[in-house]
Motif scaffolding. Structure first.
Motif, short mmCIF file in Angstrom:
data_model
loop_
_atom_site.label_atom_id
_atom_site.label_comp_id
_atom_site.label_asym_id
_atom_site.label_seq_id
_atom_site.Cartn_x
_atom_site.Cartn_y
_atom_site.Cartn_z
N THR A 57 0.85 -1.18 0.00
CA THR A 57 0.00 0.00 0.00
C THR A 57 0.89 1.24 0.00
O THR A 57 1.95 1.25 0.61
CB THR A 57 -0.92 0.03 1.23
N ARG A 58 0.44 2.27 -0.69
CA ARG A 58 1.11 3.55 -0.66
C ARG A 58 0.05 4.65 -0.82
O ARG A 58 -1.06 4.39 -1.28
CB ARG A 58 2.13 3.71 -1.80
N SER A 59 0.44 5.89 -0.47
CA SER A 59 -0.40 7.04 -0.75
C SER A 59 0.49 8.27 -0.70
O SER A 59 1.56 8.26 -0.09
CB SER A 59 -1.54 7.17 0.28
N ASP A 60 0.06 9.34 -1.36
CA ASP A 60 0.80 10.59 -1.28
C ASP A 60 0.76 11.09 0.16
O ASP A 60 -0.26 10.98 0.84
CB ASP A 60 0.17 11.65 -2.19
N LYS A 242 -5.60 14.94 -3.89
CA LYS A 242 -5.90 14.63 -2.49
C LYS A 242 -6.96 15.58 -1.94
O LYS A 242 -7.84 15.18 -1.18
CB LYS A 242 -4.63 14.68 -1.65
N ALA A 243 -6.87 16.86 -2.33
CA ALA A 243 -7.86 17.82 -1.88
C ALA A 243 -9.26 17.44 -2.38
O ALA A 243 -10.24 17.52 -1.64
CB ALA A 243 -7.49 19.22 -2.36
N ALA A 244 -9.34 17.00 -3.64
CA ALA A 244 -10.63 16.58 -4.19
C ALA A 244 -11.18 15.38 -3.44
O ALA A 244 -12.39 15.29 -3.19
CB ALA A 244 -10.47 16.25 -5.68
N GLU A 245 -10.30 14.46 -3.07
CA GLU A 245 -10.74 13.29 -2.31
C GLU A 245 -11.29 13.69 -0.95
O GLU A 245 -12.18 13.04 -0.40
CB GLU A 245 -9.56 12.32 -2.12
N ASN A 246 -10.75 14.78 -0.38
CA ASN A 246 -11.18 15.24 0.95
C ASN A 246 -12.30 16.27 0.87
O ASN A 246 -12.73 16.80 1.90
CB ASN A 246 -9.98 15.87 1.69
N GLY A 247 -12.76 16.58 -0.35
CA GLY A 247 -13.82 17.56 -0.50
C GLY A 247 -13.38 18.99 -0.28
O GLY A 247 -14.18 19.85 0.08
N SER A 248 -12.07 19.28 -0.49
CA SER A 248 -11.55 20.62 -0.30
C SER A 248 -10.86 21.08 -1.59
O SER A 248 -11.01 20.45 -2.64
CB SER A 248 -10.57 20.65 0.88
N THR A 249 -10.14 22.17 -1.52
CA THR A 249 -9.43 22.69 -2.68
C THR A 249 -7.98 22.95 -2.32
O THR A 249 -7.62 23.05 -1.14
CB THR A 249 -10.06 24.00 -3.19
N PHE A 250 -7.14 23.07 -3.35
CA PHE A 250 -5.73 23.41 -3.13
C PHE A 250 -5.28 24.42 -4.17
O PHE A 250 -5.53 24.25 -5.36
CB PHE A 250 -4.84 22.17 -3.23
N GLU A 251 -4.64 25.49 -3.70
CA GLU A 251 -3.99 26.49 -4.56
C GLU A 251 -2.60 26.74 -4.00
O GLU A 251 -2.46 27.20 -2.86
CB GLU A 251 -4.78 27.79 -4.57
N ARG A 252 -1.59 26.45 -4.78
CA ARG A 252 -0.21 26.56 -4.29
C ARG A 252 0.18 28.01 -4.06
O ARG A 252 0.05 28.85 -4.93
CB ARG A 252 0.75 25.93 -5.30
N LEU A 253 0.68 28.29 -2.84
CA LEU A 253 1.20 29.61 -2.51
C LEU A 253 2.64 29.50 -2.06
O LEU A 253 3.57 29.72 -2.83
CB LEU A 253 0.33 30.29 -1.45
N TYR A 254 2.87 29.11 -0.81
CA TYR A 254 4.23 29.01 -0.28
C TYR A 254 4.64 27.54 -0.12
O TYR A 254 3.83 26.72 0.31
CB TYR A 254 4.33 29.70 1.08
N PRO A 255 5.89 27.21 -0.44
CA PRO A 255 6.37 25.85 -0.18
C PRO A 255 6.54 25.63 1.32
O PRO A 255 6.79 26.57 2.08
CB PRO A 255 7.71 25.80 -0.91
N ALA A 256 6.40 24.38 1.74
CA ALA A 256 6.48 24.06 3.17
C ALA A 256 7.82 24.47 3.77
O ALA A 256 7.89 24.89 4.93
CB ALA A 256 6.25 22.56 3.38
#
Length: 484
Positions: A57-60, A242-256
Motif C-alpha cells: 500500500t502507498r499514498s501521497d 488529495k484535496a478533491a478526495e477530501n472535498g476541499s481545494t488546493f492552490e499553491r502559494l508558499y512551499p512548506a
C-alpha cells in the motif's frame, strides 16, 4: 475410501487461524530498537505479488492524516527511466526495497530457526489475512517499474522481449521488512534512507519529525489560516487530487520549507538560519528558554507554535493581498500576479518584521498594522523622466532593488504593455536588505515601534554581526641592539 490432502489454508481454517497471506524465510537483525527481516524475492514474484494491487500500500503524504505514513508523489518520468533501465540491462539490479509493517502477534508469527551470528537469526515469518497494512517505505518507483516491465514481457516467446523475460526470471531483489507500524517513524526512516531520487526540502519539512524546526513548521502549516490549502510539499497535481478526495481545494502559494523558515524566524531565530544546523541550534535555545516556563520541550514547542499561528492569523487578516484572500475575494492565482509577497522572500520579510517586534518587546500586532501600510503591489510604481526628453523609467515605490525588479512587460500585447515589478528572487541579500528597509521605515513612521530598528534588535535578529571580544593582544616587535 480415499482422503484429499488439505491445503495450508484449509488446515489453518481447521485450527481456527486465518489463511496465510505470505510466508518467507529470512535473516532477522536489529538496528537499535528497530527489528528487520531481510530476504531475496524473485523478480517475477516481486511483480506479481509485491505490488500495489496485492500486498503493498502507498499514498501521497498528507500532513493532516495521522494514520498513513505516506510517500512522495509518483513521478511518471522516474518510473519510465527505471523501467527503461530494466529492459535494456543484462544485469537488472534494483537495490534493496524496503517495506514496513506492524508485527501484530495475532496475525504475524516469527519463528526463530537458529542464530547464524551474534544478533542475527534465521527466521520464518508467517503473515496471515487480516494483518496490518504493509507500507512501501523506500522503492515505490522501482516497484511500479518492474510491475510494468514484467507485464509487458512475461508472455514473450521470441525476440528481445524474450531476452528481457529470461533476465528477469534469473533475477531476485533484496527485500527488507521493517517490523514497525508507527507512521511518524516510518516517514522519518524514509527521509533518512531515500537516495534514488532527491527529496524536496518541502517534503522533508513535513515528513521528518527528527528536528525541532520541522516539528514547529508542521504545527504552523496544520494550524495557520494562511497555510490552509495553500502550502505545497508535493506536485500540484498530487495536492489537488488529495484535496478533491477530501472535498476541499488546493492552490499553491508558499512551499512548506519557506513556511518552516518563517515559523522559526518568528519564534526568535530571525535571519540567523544560514544553514539548517544553524537554524536548529538557535531554535533549540529558544525552546530551552520556554521550557523553564512550560515544563517540557514538547509543551514549550507547542506554546511557541500557538504564538506563531496567532500572529500569522492576525497578519493574514491585515496585510494587503493576504487580507483579500482571507475574505475570499482574491484567489491565490490573482494574489501571485498582483503582490510581491506572494514569493517566499516576501514571506521572509513579514515574518522577520514580526520577529523583530517580539525581540524588541513591542507589540507584534502593531508591527503587522504598520506592515499593512507599506506598498506591496507589483503595480505600486513611480516613474521618472519623460517630460524633458529623457527616457521614462519606472521603479517600485518601496522594494526596488530588494524584493522588486521593475521592467517593461514586453510579453503582453502591444496595447497592454506596461511597467510591472517582478519578484527579484529569494536571495538572502535581497530579502535581508528588504527587512532592513522595512524596519527602518516602520521605526521612523511609528515612534511607538522605534525599538524595532535598534542595534540591539538588529543584532539579535541577525542583521548585524555580534561584536567579537578583544581577542589576543597584538604582538609588538622587541627592541634589538645591532652590534658590529
Amino acid at each position: 475410501m480415499t482422503f484429499a490432502t488439505p491445503s495450508l489454508d484449509e488446515l489453518s481454517a481447521m485450527l481456527g487461524k486465518a489463511p496465510i497471506r505470505f510466508e518467507r524465510v529470512g535473516l532477522m537483525s536489529s538496528a537499535g530498537k528497530l527489528q528487520k527481516i531481510v530476504w531475496s524475492e524473485p523478480m517475477p514474484m516481486l511483480a506479481e505479488l509485491w505490488n500495489f494491487k496485492s500486498l503493498l500500500t502507498r499514498s501521497d503524504y498528507d500532513l493532516n492524516d495521522t494514520s498513513d505514513p505516506g510517500q512522495r508523489d509518483i513521478s511518471e518520468s522516474q518510473i519510465k527511466k527505471i523501467a527503461e533501465g530494466i529492459r535494456t540491462s543484462d544485469r537488472p539490479y534494483l537495490g534493496t526495497l524496503v517495506v514496513g509493517m506492524d508485527p501484530d502477534s495475532e496475525f504475524v508469527d516469527i519463528q526463530k530457526l537458529g542464530e547464524v551470528m551474534p544478533g542475527v537469526f534465521l527466521v520464518k515469518i508467517t503473515v496471515r489475512e487480516g494483518a496490518p497494512t504493509i507500507w512501501s517505505v523506500d522503492g515505490q518507483h522501482r516497484e511500479f517499474a518492474i510491475d510494468r516491465v514484467w507485464a509487458a514481457v512475461k508472455d514473450a516467446t521470441e525476440g528481445d522481449t524474450l531476452v528481457v523475460r529470461r533476465y528477469i526470471e534469473q533475477s531476485a531483489v533484496e527485500m527488507t521488512m521493517l517490523l514497525e507500524g508507527d507512521r511518524d517513524i516510518l516517514s522519518t526512516l524514509f527521509i533518512k534512507m531515500a537516495s534514488t531520487k532527491p527529496i524536496s526540502p518541502s517534503l522533508i519539512a513535513v515528513m521528518d519529525k527528527a528536528s525541532i524546526q520541522n516539528r514547529l513548521g508542521q504545527y504552523v502549516i496544520k494550524n495557520a489560516k494562511l497555510c490552509e490549502g495553500r502550502t505545497s510539499y508535493l506536485a500540484d497535481a498530487a495536492h489537488k487530487k488529495k484535496a478533491a478526495e477530501n472535498g476541499s481545494t488546493f492552490e499553491r502559494l508558499y512551499p512548506a520549507a519557506a513556511v518552516r523558515s518563517a515559523a522559526a524566524a518568528i519564534a526568535g531565530v530571525g535571519v540567523r538560519d544560514r544553514t539548517p544546523d544553524a537554524r536548529e541550534t538557535h531554535l533549540e535555545a529558544v525552546v530551552k528558554r520556554w521550557t523553564a516556563v512550560d515544563g517540557s520541550g514538547d509543551k514549550a514547542l507547542e506554546a511557541i507554535g500557538d504564538e506563531v499561528v496567532e500572529i500569522l492569523d492576525y497578519a493574514f487578516e491585515r496585510v494587503p493581498g493576504w487580507r483579500e484572500m482571507s475574505e475570499g475575494t482574491l484567489t491565490v492565482g490573482e494574489f501571485r500576479k498582483r503582490y510581491l509577497h506572494s514569493a517566499a522572500a516576501g514571506l521572509h520579510v513579514i515574518s522577520n518584521t514580526i520577529a523583530a517586534a517580539r525581540i524588541a518587546g513591542v507589540s507584534p500586532r502593531t508591527a503587522v498594522d504598520a506592515l499593512a501600510g507599506i506598498p506591496w503591489g507589483r503595480k505600486d510604481l513611480k516613474t521618472t523622466g519623460g517630460e524633458d526628453g529623457t527616457k521614462t523609467v519606472a521603479s517600485h515605490l518601496f522594494f526596488e532593488g530588494t524584493l522588486a525588479k521593475t521592467g517593461f512587460d514586453v510579453r503582453a500585447r502591444e496595447e497592454e504593455r506596461q511597467w510591472i515589478a517582478s519578484a527579484s528572487g529569494a536571495t538572502r541579500a535581497g530579502y535581508e536588505a528588504a527587512i532592513n528597509r522595512v524596519l527602518q521605515h516602520i521605526a521612523q513612521e511609528h515612534p511607538e515601534l522605534k525599538a524595532i530598528a535598534s542595534d540591539e534588535t538588529f543584532t539579535e535578529l541577525g542583521l548585524i554581526a555580534r561584536k567579537r571580544g578583544p581577542g589576543r593582544p597584538k604582538k609588538t616587535a622587541k627592541a634589538t641592539t645591532v652590534t658590529e
